[in-house]
Design a protein around this motif. Sequence first.
Motif, short mmCIF file in Angstrom:
data_model
loop_
_atom_site.label_atom_id
_atom_site.label_comp_id
_atom_site.label_asym_id
_atom_site.label_seq_id
_atom_site.Cartn_x
_atom_site.Cartn_y
_atom_site.Cartn_z
N GLU A 180 -8.30 -3.65 3.06
CA GLU A 180 -7.79 -2.32 2.71
C GLU A 180 -8.30 -1.34 3.76
OE1 GLU A 180 -8.23 1.12 -0.72
OE2 GLU A 180 -8.51 -1.00 -1.27
N TRP A 181 -7.36 -0.67 4.41
CA TRP A 181 -7.68 0.28 5.47
C TRP A 181 -7.50 1.70 4.96
CZ3 TRP A 181 -8.67 -2.34 10.16
CH2 TRP A 181 -8.22 -3.66 10.22
N GLU A 182 -8.42 2.58 5.30
CA GLU A 182 -8.25 4.00 5.00
C GLU A 182 -7.88 4.74 6.28
OE1 GLU A 182 -11.41 5.78 2.89
OE2 GLU A 182 -11.17 4.51 1.12
N PRO A 207 -4.80 3.56 11.07
CA PRO A 207 -5.92 3.51 10.13
C PRO A 207 -7.26 3.52 10.83
CG PRO A 207 -4.98 1.33 10.41
CD PRO A 207 -4.12 2.28 11.18
N GLY A 249 0.83 -1.20 0.00
CA GLY A 249 0.00 0.00 0.00
C GLY A 249 0.86 1.24 0.00
N ARG A 277 -3.73 4.68 2.28
CA ARG A 277 -4.32 3.37 2.46
C ARG A 277 -3.24 2.40 2.89
NH1 ARG A 277 -5.21 0.41 -3.36
NH2 ARG A 277 -3.07 0.58 -4.10
#
Length: 385
Positions: free
Chosen positions: A359-361, A371, A7, A16
């Motif tokens: 998937e982390w924002e 995140p 990422g 991300r």
Amino acid sequence: MPAAYRGSAPGPRTGRLITPGLVDQHCHGLDGVDFATAPVHQVREALRELARRGVTRVVASLPTLPAADLLAAVRRLAPLVWEGTLAGLHLEGPFLSRHHCGAQSAQDVLEPGSDRSRRLLESLVQAGRHDHGGPDAQAIVAMTYAPELDAAEVVERTLFTAGVLPSPGHTDATEAEFITALQRWTGMHTPGPNLGGTGQQRRPAVTHLFNAMPGFHHRAPGPVPAALRAAARGDLRVELVADGLHVDPGVVLDVLRLAPGAVCVVSDASAATDAPAGAYTLGAVAIESARNTGIPENGISAAPRVAGQPTLASGAVTLDGALRNLLAWGVPTELAVPAVSTTPALTLPPARRASGWVEWEWEAENGTTAPGPPAVVIPPGAPGH
């Protein structure tokens, strides 16, 4: 880029992080659901909630219970392992030190050498074994035990033979007693169909290192230094509860640097974790949560306690919260991510290790610290993954 994650580096307002799905090898429940006693439909819902948070593989931990109740819990939950909903079962007892029971039911702790104990152990192993046989047939992946107890070697040998990892913990072992136990494992712990002889070998993990065991002292070192040396050699893995209360954040970072491929960060969460203030159960033990429903101070909730006592009863955060803590404490991503995903996955038989992807924002208020909730969760076994 390490295989554990990929990422872009997060910026102050965006970014991300893509990681394997998180793997929690020590979890008793969540938000009112106690895995040891709850109906199966409630266990399923708790697991769905954890998956929404990015914790896609969960080992259900069962605390020390009356023998009949423990056996019934294994029989109730083992089918969830065989169908792939749970990653496995972990039995936290009943062969524990009475000096370090913690939140375990002291009246249900057993000595391993008695005929009653041997029969129970055999019954538990049988209850966890699927009729189809094979390397993935055993639902129980680990059992916490005190290695200094008389006849502890009977527990070790029975577990290894059945494909179950003996997990030292809730122990009063001296350094010498702990080392002797590791030496006893030689010849018991060999690659083979029961322990997943292909790929990276399964190895026992110390149950929540530092907690429920003697502390380190320069004239009475206890089990901790021996466990860390074995972990650094690759002979052992160690669990850490990264909620900021069970272990000091600086110590967590030190252990990760000392044995980066051997640390399994776990939640040790219970029915009182992420739950409103009130009374709950951890198997046969009454516990309570003092957590309020607002944002916890410094990102750390008050850990659940044994009812009316100061004893910690379980972790304060779920595993996604532990990952946020690690990153907020300055743990490098290349150490933090494997500790909550690929390293604990090695506790599992090879066929159960895949955990999908998350998937982390990054939340604006967190900036580059940690995140927020997952933006995308790809579960294990999804088409194309």
